[in-house]
Design a protein around this motif. Structure first.
Motif, PDB file in Angstrom:
ATOM      1  N   PHE A 182       0.821  -1.212   0.000  1.00  0.00           N
ATOM      2  CA  PHE A 182       0.000   0.000   0.000  1.00  0.00           C
ATOM      3  C   PHE A 182       0.854   1.261   0.000  1.00  0.00           C
ATOM      4  CE2 PHE A 182      -3.161  -3.090   1.474  1.00  0.00           C
ATOM      5  CZ  PHE A 182      -4.193  -2.775   0.601  1.00  0.00           C
ATOM      6  N   TYR A 183       2.018   1.198   0.636  1.00  0.00           N
ATOM      7  CA  TYR A 183       2.914   2.358   0.649  1.00  0.00           C
ATOM      8  C   TYR A 183       3.455   2.654  -0.746  1.00  0.00           C
ATOM      9  CZ  TYR A 183       7.046   5.180   1.718  1.00  0.00           C
ATOM     10  OH  TYR A 183       8.002   6.163   1.751  1.00  0.00           O
ATOM     11  N   GLN A 184       3.894   1.602  -1.452  1.00  0.00           N
ATOM     12  CA  GLN A 184       4.502   1.788  -2.769  1.00  0.00           C
ATOM     13  C   GLN A 184       3.467   2.139  -3.833  1.00  0.00           C
ATOM     14  OE1 GLN A 184       7.691   1.896  -3.460  1.00  0.00           O
ATOM     15  NE2 GLN A 184       8.463   1.276  -1.456  1.00  0.00           N
ATOM     16  N   THR A 185       2.263   1.588  -3.724  1.00  0.00           N
ATOM     17  CA  THR A 185       1.228   1.900  -4.718  1.00  0.00           C
ATOM     18  C   THR A 185       0.541   3.232  -4.434  1.00  0.00           C
ATOM     19  OG1 THR A 185      -0.454   0.703  -3.445  1.00  0.00           O
ATOM     20  CG2 THR A 185       0.755  -0.546  -5.131  1.00  0.00           C
ATOM     21  N   GLY A 186       0.579   3.669  -3.172  1.00  0.00           N
ATOM     22  CA  GLY A 186      -0.128   4.890  -2.795  1.00  0.00           C
ATOM     23  C   GLY A 186      -1.622   4.676  -2.587  1.00  0.00           C
ATOM     24  N   TRP A 187      -2.055   3.440  -2.649  1.00  0.00           N
ATOM     25  CA  TRP A 187      -3.476   3.136  -2.464  1.00  0.00           C
ATOM     26  C   TRP A 187      -3.809   3.021  -0.983  1.00  0.00           C
ATOM     27  CZ3 TRP A 187      -3.059  -1.389  -6.468  1.00  0.00           C
ATOM     28  CH2 TRP A 187      -2.928  -0.840  -7.758  1.00  0.00           C
ATOM     29  N   ARG A 188      -5.083   3.233  -0.645  1.00  0.00           N
ATOM     30  CA  ARG A 188      -5.553   3.136   0.732  1.00  0.00           C
ATOM     31  C   ARG A 188      -6.333   1.836   0.920  1.00  0.00           C
ATOM     32  NH1 ARG A 188      -1.896   6.504   2.391  1.00  0.00           N
ATOM     33  NH2 ARG A 188      -2.197   8.667   1.737  1.00  0.00           N
ATOM     34  N   GLN A 189      -6.244   1.294   2.131  1.00  0.00           N
ATOM     35  CA  GLN A 189      -6.885   0.006   2.383  1.00  0.00           C
ATOM     36  C   GLN A 189      -8.394   0.065   2.173  1.00  0.00           C
ATOM     37  OE1 GLN A 189      -4.667   1.653   4.317  1.00  0.00           O
ATOM     38  NE2 GLN A 189      -3.570   0.265   5.698  1.00  0.00           N
ATOM     39  N   GLY A 190      -9.035   1.146   2.646  1.00  0.00           N
ATOM     40  CA  GLY A 190     -10.474   1.264   2.481  1.00  0.00           C
ATOM     41  C   GLY A 190     -10.886   1.345   1.022  1.00  0.00           C
ATOM     42  N   ALA A 191     -10.148   2.116   0.227  1.00  0.00           N
ATOM     43  CA  ALA A 191     -10.432   2.225  -1.209  1.00  0.00           C
ATOM     44  C   ALA A 191     -10.200   0.885  -1.906  1.00  0.00           C
ATOM     45  CB  ALA A 191      -9.560   3.308  -1.835  1.00  0.00           C
ATOM     46  N   TRP A 192      -9.229   0.120  -1.413  1.00  0.00           N
ATOM     47  CA  TRP A 192      -8.945  -1.200  -1.982  1.00  0.00           C
ATOM     48  C   TRP A 192     -10.156  -2.125  -1.822  1.00  0.00           C
ATOM     49  CZ3 TRP A 192      -5.390  -3.767  -4.825  1.00  0.00           C
ATOM     50  CH2 TRP A 192      -5.322  -5.142  -4.724  1.00  0.00           C
ATOM     51  N   LEU A 193     -10.767  -2.127  -0.640  1.00  0.00           N
ATOM     52  CA  LEU A 193     -11.949  -2.956  -0.422  1.00  0.00           C
ATOM     53  C   LEU A 193     -13.110  -2.526  -1.310  1.00  0.00           C
ATOM     54  CD1 LEU A 193     -12.048  -3.584   3.431  1.00  0.00           C
ATOM     55  CD2 LEU A 193     -10.874  -4.853   1.624  1.00  0.00           C
ATOM     56  N   GLN A 194     -13.240  -1.225  -1.547  1.00  0.00           N
ATOM     57  CA  GLN A 194     -14.297  -0.735  -2.440  1.00  0.00           C
ATOM     58  C   GLN A 194     -14.060  -1.195  -3.875  1.00  0.00           C
ATOM     59  OE1 GLN A 194     -14.516   3.506  -1.925  1.00  0.00           O
ATOM     60  NE2 GLN A 194     -14.804   3.341   0.296  1.00  0.00           N
TER      61      GLN A 194
END
Length: 442
Positions: A182-194
Motif C-alpha cells: 500500500f505504501y509503494q502503490t499509494g493506495w488506501r486500504q479502504g479504497a482497496w476494499l471498495q
C-alpha cells in the motif's frame, strides 16, 4: 490483531525504527538473570540508541496502565493494575506532542482494544497482543487515519482477516510486505476494499485466491510495477479475472535475484541471535559461537552452496549501545553482530549444459550476534536479530566477471522487555568496497 502492522519503511537508507510497548518486568544489573524492574504508570521512560559512529538518539514515552476495558491510565489507580503496560510517545520527529494528541492516542487505543476483543471473544490478553505489534500506537493511529476506513473496527477486521488465512499466517514477512504494497502503490486500504466490491469480490475471498495461486504481497507489488497501469480498479479487475494458475512447490524462503540476474538467493531472510534457534558448537577465532543459519547468493544452475569451493572470508563487526531508563538508569547493553561473507571461485560448472558459468559467488553470508558482558547480560541475552538480503543486482566487475551487489537489512529487538521491533539498519555490500562497520581480520 493477527497482523502486526509495521511503520512504513524505505524513506531513508539508515532508518531507525524505535518502537515501545512494555511488559511489567525487565532486566538489569550484572547478574546473569538480571534484577526485576517494574516501570510505573505515569513515569517518563527514555529509550536511547548510540551507533558505532557515536551518534545518539533519545525517545521519550509516557507509561500507562491498562484497565480491563482497554482504558489507558497514568494516575494512582493505574499503579495497582496488573498486566501489560503501554508507552505512548511524548514527541514525534523530535517535536513534543500536546495533551490533545495524547488524548487522541488513548481514545484510539481503546477503540483498537475493543475491536480486537469483539472479534476474538476468546479471553485473549488484548493488551499483550497490542504490545506485540511491530510498531507504536501513534504509527498505528496514523496508518488508520490514512486508511479511509469508516471505523477502527473495520481497520481491525482488515488485518485480522489476513492473519486468519493459514497461508498468510505462516509467512513471517507478510505484514511488512502488505504495508509496503500500500505504501509503494499509494493506495488506501479502504479504497482497496471498495475496488474489490465493484468486482463482486470481498477481502477474504481475494486472500484465498492469492493463496491458491501461491502469491505473496511482495509478488503482488511486482505485478503492479510490471502491469503498466496505476489505476487500482484496473489492477484488481485484471487479477481477479485472470484464470487461476496454481504455482507448484512454492517456497517462501527462496527467491531469485530477478529475472535478468544470474544469481539465486538461498534463504534470503533468516534469524540470528535467537535462543530458540539452534546454535553450533563451533567457536570462531573471535570467541563467538557460529550460527548454522546463513544465506547464499549462487547460480540458479547449481543451488547447493556446499558444491562451491571456498575462496576467502570477509568479516565486519557492527556495534550498538542500547539503553532504557526511567526513575534511574535501569538497564543498558552494548550489543553487536558480525557479518561474515565467504566467497568462492569465479566459475561454477553446470552439468546440465556441460559448461562453465562465470560469476562471483557468495556461498555463505552469515551473521552472528553477541553482547558484551560489561553491561547488562539480561538485556543483551534477550536480543533477537533478523537479517534479510534485499535489492540484489548483478554488476560487471574486474575481468568482465559479474558480481553481486546487495543490501543486508538487519532488525534487532528485545521482546522480553519491549515486546516489539526496535532497530533497523541497512548495509550495502560491495566486496570491492567492503568498508561496513569495522572490518575484522580476513
Amino acid at each position: 490483531m493477527h497482523m502486526r502492522t509495521t511503520r512504513l519503511v524505505g524513506t531513508a537508507p539508515l532508518a531507525l525504527s524505535i518502537v515501545l510497548a512494555l511488559t511489567a518486568c525487565g532486566g538489569s544489573g550484572s547478574s546473569d538473570e538480571g534484577q526485576a524492574t517494574e516501570f510505573l504508570p505515569g513515569e517518563v521512560l527514555t529509550l536511547t540508541k548510540t551507533t558505532q559512529d557515536g551518534s545518539t538518539q533519545e525517545d521519550h514515552y509516557l507509561v500507562h496502565g491498562v484497565t480491563a476495558d482497554g482504558d489507558l491510565l497514568t494516575d494512582e489507580t493505574a499503579k495497582h493494575l496488573t498486566g501489560a503496560l503501554v508507552a505512548l510517545p511524548l514527541e514525534a520527529a523530535g517535536v513534543p506532542l500536546d495533551g490533545s494528541r495524547l488524548a487522541q492516542l488513548r481514545h484510539f487505543y481503546k477503540q483498537l482494544w475493543k475491536g480486537i476483543a469483539e472479534r476474538r471473544n476468546d479471553g485473549s490478553d488484548i493488551a499483550a497482543e497490542i504490545g506485540a505489534y511491530e510498531t507504536d500506537v501513534e504509527a498505528l493511529y496514523e496508518d488508520y487515519r490514512q486508511s479511509e476506513f469508516a471505523s477502527v473496527t473495520d481497520y481491525v477486521a482488515f488485518y485480522e482477516q489476513v492473519g486468519e488465512n493459514p497461508y498468510f499466517d505462516s509467512q513471517e514477512s507478510v505484514e511488512e510486505e502488505l504495508v509496503q504494497f500500500f505504501y509503494q502503490t499509494g493506495w488506501r486500504q479502504g479504497a482497496w476494499l471498495q475496488a474489490l466490491q465493484r468486482q463482486q469480490w470481498d477481502w477474504p475471498r481475494f486472500l484465498q485466491l492469492m493463496a491458491q495461486r501461491g502469491d505473496t504481497f511482495g509478488g503482488l507489488l511486482n505485478q503492479y510495477r510490471a502491469g503498466g497501469s496505476s489505476r487500482m480498479d484496473d489492477f484488481v479487475a485484471r487479477y481477479v479475472n485472470t484464470p487461476l494458475i496454481k504455482k507448484a512447490n512454492f517456497q517462501v524462503k527462496s527467491a531469485s535475484g530477478g529475472s535478468d540476474s544470474i544469481f539465486y538467493v538461498i534463504n534470503p531472510k533468516w534469524k540470528f541471535w535467537d535462543k530458540n534457534f539452534e546454535r553450533s558448537d563451533v567457536i570462531d577465532q573471535y570467541g563467538f559461537s557460529v550460527s548454522r543459519y546463513y544465506a547464499s547468493i549462487i547460480s540458479p544452475k547449481n543451488k547447493n552452496p556446499e558444491a562451491y569451493d571456498f575462496g576467502s572470508r570477509h568479516g565486519f563487526l557492527c556495534k550498538t549501545l542500547v539503553g532504557v531508563h526511567g526513575r534511574a538508569n535501569i538497564t543498558r547493553a552494548e550489543v553487536a553482530y558480525s557479518i561474515y561473507i565467504e566467497t568462492t571461485g569465479n566459475y561454477v560448472f553446470d552439468h546440465e549444459s556441460n559448461s562453465w558459468i562465470r560469476g562471483h559467488w557468495l556461498r555463505k553470508i552469515r551473521i552472528d550476534g553477541h553482547a558484551y558482558t560489561d553491561y547488562s547480560l539480561a538485556l543483551g541475552r534477550n536480543v533477537v536479530g533478523e537479517a534479510e538480503i534485499k535489492d540484489l543486482k548483478g554488476v560487471t566487475g574486474n575481468y568482465g566477471i559479474t558480481k553481486p551487489i546487495f543490501n543486508i537489512e538487519t532488525k534487532m529487538s528485545v521482546p522480553k522487555i519491549f515486546n516489539t521491533k526496535v532497530w533497523k539498519t541497512t548495509h550495502t555490500i560491495d566486496l570491492d568496497a567492503p568498508e561496513i562497520c569495522t572490518t575484522l581480520k580476513k
